[in-house]
Motif scaffolding. Structure first.
Motif, PDB file in Angstrom:
ATOM      1  N   THR A  46       0.837  -1.203   0.000  1.00  0.00           N
ATOM      2  CA  THR A  46       0.000   0.000   0.000  1.00  0.00           C
ATOM      3  C   THR A  46       0.871   1.253   0.000  1.00  0.00           C
ATOM      4  OG1 THR A  46      -1.812  -1.129   1.156  1.00  0.00           O
ATOM      5  CG2 THR A  46      -1.778   1.268   1.281  1.00  0.00           C
ATOM      6  N   THR A  47       1.965   1.210   0.741  1.00  0.00           N
ATOM      7  CA  THR A  47       2.885   2.345   0.803  1.00  0.00           C
ATOM      8  C   THR A  47       3.499   2.626  -0.558  1.00  0.00           C
ATOM      9  OG1 THR A  47       3.419   1.879   3.118  1.00  0.00           O
ATOM     10  CG2 THR A  47       4.976   3.237   1.893  1.00  0.00           C
ATOM     11  N   LEU A  48       3.944   1.581  -1.261  1.00  0.00           N
ATOM     12  CA  LEU A  48       4.556   1.761  -2.579  1.00  0.00           C
ATOM     13  C   LEU A  48       3.573   2.355  -3.567  1.00  0.00           C
ATOM     14  CD1 LEU A  48       6.916   1.339  -4.543  1.00  0.00           C
ATOM     15  CD2 LEU A  48       6.034  -0.955  -4.986  1.00  0.00           C
ATOM     16  N   VAL A  49       2.363   1.789  -3.641  1.00  0.00           N
ATOM     17  CA  VAL A  49       1.363   2.309  -4.582  1.00  0.00           C
ATOM     18  C   VAL A  49       1.051   3.767  -4.266  1.00  0.00           C
ATOM     19  CG1 VAL A  49      -1.026   2.104  -5.371  1.00  0.00           C
ATOM     20  CG2 VAL A  49       0.347   0.039  -5.029  1.00  0.00           C
ATOM     21  N   GLY A  50       0.893   4.083  -2.983  1.00  0.00           N
ATOM     22  CA  GLY A  50       0.566   5.451  -2.598  1.00  0.00           C
ATOM     23  C   GLY A  50       1.678   6.434  -2.868  1.00  0.00           C
ATOM     24  N   ASP A  88      -5.318  -2.250  -3.691  1.00  0.00           N
ATOM     25  CA  ASP A  88      -4.948  -0.843  -3.818  1.00  0.00           C
ATOM     26  C   ASP A  88      -4.875  -0.535  -5.306  1.00  0.00           C
ATOM     27  OD1 ASP A  88      -4.480  -0.428  -0.991  1.00  0.00           O
ATOM     28  OD2 ASP A  88      -2.650  -1.600  -1.251  1.00  0.00           O
ATOM     29  N   PHE A  89      -5.144   0.716  -5.666  1.00  0.00           N
ATOM     30  CA  PHE A  89      -5.059   1.088  -7.077  1.00  0.00           C
ATOM     31  C   PHE A  89      -4.439   2.471  -7.198  1.00  0.00           C
ATOM     32  CE2 PHE A  89      -6.748   3.398 -10.750  1.00  0.00           C
ATOM     33  CZ  PHE A  89      -6.301   2.580 -11.778  1.00  0.00           C
ATOM     34  N   GLY A  90      -3.505   2.607  -8.129  1.00  0.00           N
ATOM     35  CA  GLY A  90      -2.888   3.891  -8.408  1.00  0.00           C
ATOM     36  C   GLY A  90      -2.453   3.959  -9.855  1.00  0.00           C
ATOM     37  N   ARG A  91      -1.978   5.131 -10.265  1.00  0.00           N
ATOM     38  CA  ARG A  91      -1.523   5.308 -11.646  1.00  0.00           C
ATOM     39  C   ARG A  91      -0.307   6.211 -11.656  1.00  0.00           C
ATOM     40  NH1 ARG A  91      -5.308   8.866 -14.852  1.00  0.00           N
ATOM     41  NH2 ARG A  91      -3.885  10.479 -14.100  1.00  0.00           N
ATOM     42  N   ILE A  92       0.648   5.884 -12.518  1.00  0.00           N
ATOM     43  CA  ILE A  92       1.833   6.710 -12.669  1.00  0.00           C
ATOM     44  C   ILE A  92       2.196   6.796 -14.143  1.00  0.00           C
ATOM     45  CG2 ILE A  92       3.309   4.716 -12.194  1.00  0.00           C
ATOM     46  CD1 ILE A  92       5.457   6.633 -11.206  1.00  0.00           C
ATOM     47  N   LEU A  98       2.961   6.810 -21.935  1.00  0.00           N
ATOM     48  CA  LEU A  98       3.095   5.515 -21.259  1.00  0.00           C
ATOM     49  C   LEU A  98       2.735   5.657 -19.788  1.00  0.00           C
ATOM     50  CD1 LEU A  98       3.875   2.548 -21.097  1.00  0.00           C
ATOM     51  CD2 LEU A  98       6.263   3.262 -20.780  1.00  0.00           C
ATOM     52  N   SER A  99       1.658   5.010 -19.398  1.00  0.00           N
ATOM     53  CA  SER A  99       1.213   5.031 -18.009  1.00  0.00           C
ATOM     54  C   SER A  99       1.141   3.611 -17.458  1.00  0.00           C
ATOM     55  CB  SER A  99      -0.170   5.692 -17.889  1.00  0.00           C
ATOM     56  OG  SER A  99      -0.134   7.036 -18.320  1.00  0.00           O
ATOM     57  N   LEU A 100       1.293   3.505 -16.160  1.00  0.00           N
ATOM     58  CA  LEU A 100       1.160   2.222 -15.489  1.00  0.00           C
ATOM     59  C   LEU A 100      -0.037   2.278 -14.554  1.00  0.00           C
ATOM     60  CD1 LEU A 100       4.876   1.475 -14.457  1.00  0.00           C
ATOM     61  CD2 LEU A 100       3.715   0.967 -16.621  1.00  0.00           C
ATOM     62  N   TYR A 101      -0.889   1.273 -14.635  1.00  0.00           N
ATOM     63  CA  TYR A 101      -1.986   1.108 -13.690  1.00  0.00           C
ATOM     64  C   TYR A 101      -1.526   0.090 -12.651  1.00  0.00           C
ATOM     65  CZ  TYR A 101      -5.107   3.536 -16.963  1.00  0.00           C
ATOM     66  OH  TYR A 101      -5.704   4.472 -17.780  1.00  0.00           O
ATOM     67  N   LEU A 102      -1.472   0.499 -11.406  1.00  0.00           N
ATOM     68  CA  LEU A 102      -0.926  -0.322 -10.340  1.00  0.00           C
ATOM     69  C   LEU A 102      -2.035  -0.940  -9.508  1.00  0.00           C
ATOM     70  CD1 LEU A 102       1.815   2.200  -9.145  1.00  0.00           C
ATOM     71  CD2 LEU A 102       2.026   0.423 -10.902  1.00  0.00           C
ATOM     72  N   PHE A 103      -1.968  -2.246  -9.330  1.00  0.00           N
ATOM     73  CA  PHE A 103      -2.942  -2.974  -8.526  1.00  0.00           C
ATOM     74  C   PHE A 103      -2.206  -3.685  -7.397  1.00  0.00           C
ATOM     75  CE2 PHE A 103      -4.918  -2.363 -12.586  1.00  0.00           C
ATOM     76  CZ  PHE A 103      -6.279  -2.244 -12.341  1.00  0.00           C
ATOM     77  N   GLY A 104      -2.400  -3.202  -6.176  1.00  0.00           N
ATOM     78  CA  GLY A 104      -1.792  -3.832  -5.021  1.00  0.00           C
ATOM     79  C   GLY A 104      -2.665  -4.967  -4.520  1.00  0.00           C
TER      80      GLY A 104
END
Length: 222
Positions: A46-50, A88-92, A98-104
């Protein structure tokens, strides 16, 4: 927006809102990759995604309860008071287009049924590891190796944890040759971004090699 088998997401043909060549170019230029962030309970997913997400991350955390103490091993993470119960979900954005959708993923055994759903269409995964509880990431390593999903192991360097080199961690986890091991601080955005870049580069090489392997027999039969 559709999700493709190779871990990319993009506009589904015929659903674009623009018109003409400019709209087509915009659709082709945009590329989104689905990435999983996995690991044991309390390792820092959760910390990494955030820390890396450029949008407000979606979190599904609940307070730890007495009932949960009977099934969740909190040894080594005594200060942890919440747990992810879904994802968890985030985007960078790595670079323009080029974007990454992150799913924790949730870390406890009782929520692993969700992993199969979350892993559909993923380009690759980050397996976070804590050297104080290195055995906790074995299930994630086994999961991705069994399903042939490219992954990197990111050692979250907690301040009170003994430091080990990448080669030592790789040997301890009995990783396949070539699987990257990187050291990181899940709280630091730049550190997390470097992990994700390393994963994208590695997963790209793996998928390209597999594509070439599937094409070579057909070319030889012509």
């Amino acid at each position: 927006m559709g999700l493709h088998d190779n871990g990319t997401t993009g506009p589904v043909p015929g659903t674009g809102t623009g018109s003409g060549a400019d709209a087509d170019e915009d659709e082709l230029a945009a590329l989104a990759l689905k990435i999983l962030v996995a690991g044991g309970f309390g390792v820092g997913k959760t910390t990494l995604v955030g820390s890396v997400s450029e949008i407000r991350p979606l979190r599904t955390e609940e307070a730890l309860s007495r009932a949960g103490e009977l099934v969740d091993d909190t040894g080594g993470v005594d200060q942890k008071t919440t747990t992810t119960v879904a994802m968890d979900f985030g985007r960078i954005t790595i670079r323009s287009g080029l974007s990454l959708y992150l799913f924790g993923t949730p870390g406890q055994d009782r929520f692993w049924f969700m992993w199969d759903e979350l892993s559909q269409g993923a380009l690759g995964a980050v397996v976070l590891a804590d050297t104080r509880r290195l055995e906790d990431c074995f299930p994630a390593v086994d999961y991705f190796e069994h399903r042939r999903i490219p992954f990197v192991v990111a050692v979250n360097c907690f301040t009170d944890a003994r430091r080990f080199g990448a080669h030592e961690v790789s040997r301890a986890l009995d990783l396949d040759q070539g699987t990257p091991v990187v050291l990181c601080d899940a709280r630091d955005k730049d550190s997390g971004k470097e992990v994700l870049i390393r994963l994208v580069e590695y997963a790209g090489r793996v998928h390209t090699a597999r594509l070439l392997e599937s094409v070579e027999p057909q070319a030889g039969s012509v």
